[in-house]
Design a protein around this motif. Structure first.
Motif, PDB file in Angstrom:
ATOM      1  N   GLN A   1       0.946  -1.217  -0.182  1.00  0.00           N
ATOM      2  CA  GLN A   1      -0.138  -0.111   0.136  1.00  0.00           C
ATOM      3  C   GLN A   1       0.966   1.430   0.109  1.00  0.00           C
ATOM      4  OE1 GLN A   1      -3.413   0.426   3.010  1.00  0.00           O
ATOM      5  NE2 GLN A   1      -2.386   2.116   3.669  1.00  0.00           N
ATOM      6  N   TYR A   2       0.638   2.105  -0.843  1.00  0.00           N
ATOM      7  CA  TYR A   2       1.360   3.366  -0.983  1.00  0.00           C
ATOM      8  C   TYR A   2       0.343   4.550  -0.707  1.00  0.00           C
ATOM      9  CZ  TYR A   2       4.436   0.144  -3.505  1.00  0.00           C
ATOM     10  OH  TYR A   2       5.433  -0.808  -3.598  1.00  0.00           O
ATOM     11  N   ASP A   3       0.732   5.568   0.235  1.00  0.00           N
ATOM     12  CA  ASP A   3      -0.274   6.618   0.537  1.00  0.00           C
ATOM     13  C   ASP A   3       0.496   7.987   0.119  1.00  0.00           C
ATOM     14  OD1 ASP A   3      -2.272   5.077   1.733  1.00  0.00           O
ATOM     15  OD2 ASP A   3      -0.774   4.428   3.353  1.00  0.00           O
ATOM     16  N   VAL A   4      -0.420   8.693  -0.488  1.00  0.00           N
ATOM     17  CA  VAL A   4       0.027  10.167  -0.757  1.00  0.00           C
ATOM     18  C   VAL A   4      -1.077  11.069  -0.436  1.00  0.00           C
ATOM     19  CG1 VAL A   4       0.671  11.755  -2.374  1.00  0.00           C
ATOM     20  CG2 VAL A   4       1.975   9.702  -2.307  1.00  0.00           C
ATOM     21  N   TRP A   5      -1.202  11.804   0.177  1.00  0.00           N
ATOM     22  CA  TRP A   5      -2.188  12.507   0.862  1.00  0.00           C
ATOM     23  C   TRP A   5      -2.197  13.953   0.304  1.00  0.00           C
ATOM     24  CZ3 TRP A   5       0.725   9.521   4.189  1.00  0.00           C
ATOM     25  CH2 TRP A   5      -0.106   8.308   4.624  1.00  0.00           C
ATOM     26  N   PRO A   6      -3.538  14.333  -0.213  1.00  0.00           N
ATOM     27  CA  PRO A   6      -3.373  15.467  -0.945  1.00  0.00           C
ATOM     28  C   PRO A   6      -3.462  16.776  -0.304  1.00  0.00           C
ATOM     29  CG  PRO A   6      -5.793  14.730  -0.845  1.00  0.00           C
ATOM     30  CD  PRO A   6      -4.734  13.726  -0.431  1.00  0.00           C
ATOM     31  N   ASP A   7      -3.448  16.744   1.191  1.00  0.00           N
ATOM     32  CA  ASP A   7      -3.299  17.929   2.065  1.00  0.00           C
ATOM     33  C   ASP A   7      -1.881  17.868   2.677  1.00  0.00           C
ATOM     34  OD1 ASP A   7      -4.134  15.696   3.407  1.00  0.00           O
ATOM     35  OD2 ASP A   7      -5.029  16.824   4.683  1.00  0.00           O
ATOM     36  N   LYS A   8      -1.149  17.004   2.303  1.00  0.00           N
ATOM     37  CA  LYS A   8       0.354  16.828   3.163  1.00  0.00           C
ATOM     38  C   LYS A   8       1.462  16.939   2.110  1.00  0.00           C
ATOM     39  CE  LYS A   8      -2.041  15.443   6.812  1.00  0.00           C
ATOM     40  NZ  LYS A   8      -2.472  16.266   7.431  1.00  0.00           N
ATOM     41  N   ARG A   9       2.209  17.945   2.414  1.00  0.00           N
ATOM     42  CA  ARG A   9       3.365  18.474   1.430  1.00  0.00           C
ATOM     43  C   ARG A   9       4.462  17.733   1.729  1.00  0.00           C
ATOM     44  NH1 ARG A   9       4.394  23.731   3.134  1.00  0.00           N
ATOM     45  NH2 ARG A   9       3.663  23.009   5.232  1.00  0.00           N
ATOM     46  N   HIS A  10       4.879  17.054   2.863  1.00  0.00           N
ATOM     47  CA  HIS A  10       6.289  16.730   3.213  1.00  0.00           C
ATOM     48  C   HIS A  10       6.341  15.231   3.385  1.00  0.00           C
ATOM     49  CE1 HIS A  10       6.841  21.345   3.562  1.00  0.00           C
ATOM     50  NE2 HIS A  10       7.635  20.920   2.761  1.00  0.00           N
ATOM     51  N   TYR A  11       5.357  14.501   3.388  1.00  0.00           N
ATOM     52  CA  TYR A  11       5.598  13.033   3.546  1.00  0.00           C
ATOM     53  C   TYR A  11       4.737  12.059   2.759  1.00  0.00           C
ATOM     54  CZ  TYR A  11       1.828  12.653   6.860  1.00  0.00           C
ATOM     55  OH  TYR A  11       0.402  12.899   7.620  1.00  0.00           O
ATOM     56  N   SER A  12       5.183  10.947   2.804  1.00  0.00           N
ATOM     57  CA  SER A  12       4.345  10.061   2.136  1.00  0.00           C
ATOM     58  C   SER A  12       4.508   8.595   2.971  1.00  0.00           C
ATOM     59  CB  SER A  12       4.616   9.697   0.441  1.00  0.00           C
ATOM     60  OG  SER A  12       6.009   9.290   0.245  1.00  0.00           O
ATOM     61  N   ARG A  13       4.102   7.462   2.655  1.00  0.00           N
ATOM     62  CA  ARG A  13       4.176   6.398   3.499  1.00  0.00           C
ATOM     63  C   ARG A  13       4.031   5.044   2.309  1.00  0.00           C
ATOM     64  NH1 ARG A  13      -0.219   5.165   7.949  1.00  0.00           N
ATOM     65  NH2 ARG A  13      -1.694   4.685   6.051  1.00  0.00           N
ATOM     66  N   MET A  14       4.717   3.839   2.821  1.00  0.00           N
ATOM     67  CA  MET A  14       4.387   2.700   2.272  1.00  0.00           C
ATOM     68  C   MET A  14       4.395   1.699   3.231  1.00  0.00           C
ATOM     69  SD  MET A  14       7.279   0.665  -0.324  1.00  0.00           S
ATOM     70  CE  MET A  14       8.530   0.607   1.077  1.00  0.00           C
ATOM     71  N   ILE A  15       3.445   0.703   2.787  1.00  0.00           N
ATOM     72  CA  ILE A  15       3.259  -0.420   4.025  1.00  0.00           C
ATOM     73  C   ILE A  15       3.187  -1.780   2.999  1.00  0.00           C
ATOM     74  CG2 ILE A  15       1.616  -1.474   5.530  1.00  0.00           C
ATOM     75  CD1 ILE A  15       0.563   0.875   6.126  1.00  0.00           C
ATOM     76  N   SER A  16       4.276  -2.648   3.452  1.00  0.00           N
ATOM     77  CA  SER A  16       4.458  -3.865   2.608  1.00  0.00           C
ATOM     78  C   SER A  16       4.347  -5.035   3.526  1.00  0.00           C
ATOM     79  CB  SER A  16       5.996  -3.968   1.839  1.00  0.00           C
ATOM     80  OG  SER A  16       6.205  -3.058   0.980  1.00  0.00           O
ATOM     81  N   PRO A  17       3.595  -5.815   2.996  1.00  0.00           N
ATOM     82  CA  PRO A  17       3.121  -7.185   3.943  1.00  0.00           C
ATOM     83  C   PRO A  17       3.981  -8.180   4.098  1.00  0.00           C
ATOM     84  CG  PRO A  17       1.915  -7.315   2.128  1.00  0.00           C
ATOM     85  CD  PRO A  17       2.614  -6.177   1.935  1.00  0.00           C
ATOM     86  N   ARG A  18       4.456  -8.622   5.415  1.00  0.00           N
ATOM     87  CA  ARG A  18       5.123  -9.966   5.324  1.00  0.00           C
ATOM     88  C   ARG A  18       4.378 -11.027   5.932  1.00  0.00           C
ATOM     89  NH1 ARG A  18      10.670  -7.546   8.317  1.00  0.00           N
ATOM     90  NH2 ARG A  18      10.718  -5.683   7.225  1.00  0.00           N
ATOM     91  N   GLY A  19       4.842 -12.150   5.656  1.00  0.00           N
ATOM     92  CA  GLY A  19       4.038 -13.542   5.892  1.00  0.00           C
ATOM     93  C   GLY A  19       3.087 -13.748   4.959  1.00  0.00           C
ATOM     94  N   VAL A  20       3.368 -13.201   3.824  1.00  0.00           N
ATOM     95  CA  VAL A  20       2.298 -13.364   2.575  1.00  0.00           C
ATOM     96  C   VAL A  20       3.321 -13.491   1.585  1.00  0.00           C
ATOM     97  CG1 VAL A  20       0.618 -12.335   1.050  1.00  0.00           C
ATOM     98  CG2 VAL A  20       0.694 -11.732   3.453  1.00  0.00           C
ATOM     99  N   PRO A  21       3.401 -14.374   0.695  1.00  0.00           N
ATOM    100  CA  PRO A  21       4.249 -14.691  -0.630  1.00  0.00           C
ATOM    101  C   PRO A  21       4.090 -13.855  -1.751  1.00  0.00           C
ATOM    102  CG  PRO A  21       2.807 -16.424  -0.476  1.00  0.00           C
ATOM    103  CD  PRO A  21       2.284 -15.687   0.828  1.00  0.00           C
TER     104      PRO A  21
END
Length: 464
Positions: A255-275
Motif C-alpha cells: 500500500q502506497y499513501d500520498v495525501w492531497p493535503d500533506k506536502r512533506h511526507y508519504s508512506r509505504m506498507i509492505s506485508p510480510r507473511g504473505v508470499p
C-alpha cells in the motif's frame, strides 16, 4: 512532456490493484483493534508523464536543487545522542555548506555556519567536544552560543565590534530524537513543515525519540542521491532484486499513501507473511512461515507453525515475544501489521523512517558535495531505550566499491543492502546513456516517486 503546472493537479487514483490481499484486507483480519493511522489511506493521481533524465546528472539541475531546495527545507543533521554532553558538536555538510550543531547547555541546541569570520577557514573539521569554538588558523574564538570571545591581535581590528562579530546562526528543529536544520534566513516553521507526523509517531510506542542510535553506517555510491532514495520508496523491485524474500514478502500487495493535503511526507506498507505472486508457485502456510522466520534463531518449538494460525499471525507472535524479551517492548495490543510489516515514511526531501516494530532502520540520502553523479547513503539503527543499550557514536564509512559486510554491525541486513545498491551505478550509467526524454514511472507502485518529484519541482519553482 507535460509541464510542471500540469503536475500540480491531484485527483483520486482509481483502484489499480492486481490480485491478492490488500493491506486493508489484512488489517480486517487483525485479532485486536487497528490504530487509526493504519486505516488512513490515500492514493492520488499524479499523472503518467516521463521524468526527465537530466534531473539525475545535469550540473545545472543540481545547482538549482541547492539554490532553491536544500537551502530552504528542514533537513536532519544528526541525532540528539550524537551530542549528549555540553560542549559536544556535530559537523553536518550538504553541498558546499557546512553546519556546526552544538549543545551549549544541557537542554539547549544551537547550530551555526561552520566558517571562521576572519579568513574563512572551516572551524571544525569533524565532530567532537570543546569548551569553545576556536579557528585552527589564527585562533579567533567563539563561545558555544556563537558570541565572539577572542579576536587575535584585537588592536589591529578597530573595525570589528566583538558584540556583533557573532557566528551566523542556522535554524534548529527537534523531533523524535533528531535534530533538524534549515539554512533559510526566514524558513517555514518547523511545526508547519512536519505537519501531523509528530502526532502519528507519538502513538503506540512509535516515537523515535524513545529509541537510541546503535548503528550508523555511511556508504558512498556512484549515483545521484535521488537514484538511491527512490530505490527505497517502493517495493516493486523486491521480486527481481531480493528474490530470497519472495516466499514471505508480498511486495505486489504493498500500500502506497500520498495525501492531497500533506506536502512533506508519504508512506509505504509492505506485508510480510504473505508470499509474492511473482514466485510462480503456490506455498503452504507452513512453507511461508519457515521462510519468514529463517535466521531468527528460534527454539525448536517455535520453528513449526502453530495449529490454527496463519504464517503471518505466527510470525507476528514470535516477533512480539522477541520484542518483549530482548528489547523490553511490551505493547499488548500491537497488531500483526505493526509487528512484522514494512511501514515507513519518507520525509521530504531525504529522510526515510521505519516506524512500528517491523524494523528499527532509518535512512538518509545526500549529494556527495556538488557532484550530481555520486551520493551518500547513511543507515541508522535505532533500538528501544528499554534495552539499556548505550549510544554508539562511532561511524563506519564504506567507500564506493565496499560491501556492506565490511560493517558487521548490519548483520543480516548486509546482504539486502548489497542487493539494493548493486543496481545503483548501473541506473546512473543507464540514465546518462538513455535515448529519449527520460524514465517511465508507474501510477501506483511508484506514486511516492512521482510525489517526491512534484514536491521538488514546487521548491524549484518557488512554491515550496
Amino acid at each position: 512532456m507535460t509541464t510542471r503546472d500540469d503536475r500540480r493537479a491531484t485527483h483520486a487514483l482509481p483502484a489499480m490493484r492486481g490480485p491478492g490481499p490488500t493491506i486493508q484486507q489484512l488489517l480486517d483480519q487483525e485479532r485486536g483493534p487497528v490504530p487509526p493511522a493504519l486505516r488512513d489511506t490515500s492514493a492520488i493521481d499524479l499523472g503518467t508523464e516521463v521524468l526527465a533524465k537530466e534531473r539525475y546528472y545535469d550540473p545545472e539541475f543540481a545547482r538549482q536543487e541547492f539554490d532553491h531546495m536544500w537551502s530552504r527545507v528542514w533537513q536532519m543533521a544528526c541525532r540528539e545522542e550524537d551530542i549528549p554532553e555540553v560542549g559536544d558538536h556535530y559537523v553536518y555538510e550538504i553541498g558546499k555548506k557546512s553546519v556546526l550543531v552544538v549543545r551549549p547547555a544541557e537542554n539547549e541546541i544551537k547550530a551555526f555556519h561552520n566558517v571562521c569570520l576572519h579568513r574563512g577557514r572551516i572551524l571544525k573539521d569533524c565532530s567532537g567536544s570543546a569548551q569553545f569554538i576556536r579557528c585552527p588558523f589564527h585562533g579567533f574564538t567563539w563561545g558555544l552560543d556563537g558570541s565572539c570571545q577572542q579576536v587575535t591581535n584585537e588592536w589591529d581590528f578597530p573595525h570589528v565590534n566583538k558584540d556583533e562579530f557573532k557566528l551566523p546562526s542556522v535554524h534548529v528543529g527537534r523531533w523524535g530524537g533528531f535534530i533538524f536544520v534549515n539554512l533559510a534566513e526566514r524558513p517555514e516553521s518547523f511545526e508547519s513543515y512536519m505537519e501531523d507526523l509528530p502526532e502519528i509517531f507519538g502513538t503506540r510506542g512509535w516515537d523515535l525519540g524513545d529509541r537510541v542510535k546503535v548503528v550508523h553506517v555511511l556508504k558512498r555510491n556512484r549515483c545521484n542521491w535521488k537514484v538511491a532514495l527512490e530505490a527505497f520508496t517502493e517495493s516493486m523491485h523486491s521480486a527481481a532484486t531480493h528474490p530470497g524474500a519472495m516466499p514471505w514478502l508480498g511486495e505486489a500487495f504493498s500500500q502506497y499513501d500520498v495525501w492531497p493535503d500533506k506536502r512533506h511526507y508519504s508512506r509505504m506498507i509492505s506485508p510480510r507473511g504473505v508470499p509474492s505472486p511473482h514466485l510462480g508457485r503456490q506455498l503452504t502456510e507452513e512453507e511461508v512461515y519457515q521462510a519468514g522466520v529463517a535466521g531468527w534463531h528460534l527454539s525448536e518449538e517455535e520453528q513449526t507453525l502453530p495449529d490454527g494460525l496463519t504464517a503471518r499471525q505466527a510470525m507476528a507472535d514470535v516477533k512480539r515475544r522477541i520484542l518483549k524479551e530482548e528489547h523490553g517492548v511490551d505493547v499488548p495490543d500491537m497488531t500483526d501489521c505493526e509487528a512484522v510489516d514494512t511501514i515507513h515514511y519518507h520525509i521530504f526531501p531525504n529522510l526515510v523512517c521505519w516506524t512500528a516494530w517491523g524494523s528499527f532502520l532509518v535512512y538518509r540520502f545526500r549529494p556527495n558535495g556538488t557532484d550530481p553523479t555520486t551520493s551518500i547513503m547513511e543507515i541508522y539503527m535505532l533500538m528501544p531505550r528499554a534495552t539499556g543499550q548505550t549510544p554508539v557514536p562511532t561511524l563506519t564509512e564504506l567507500d564506493y566499491d565496499d560491501s556492506h559486510h565490511l560493517a558487521p554491525e548490519l548483520a543480516a541486513f548486509s546482504d539486502v543492502f548489497d542487493e539494493d545498491l548493486s543496481n545503483m551505478p548501473y541506473v546512473q550509467r543507464g540514465l546518462e546513456a538513455m535515448e529519449g526524454p527520460g524514465i517511465t514511472v508507474s501510477r501506483y507502485h511508484e506514486m511516492r516517486l512521482r510525489f517526491f518529484h512534484k514536491r521538488l519541482d514546487d521548491y524549484l519553482d518557488g512554491r515550496g
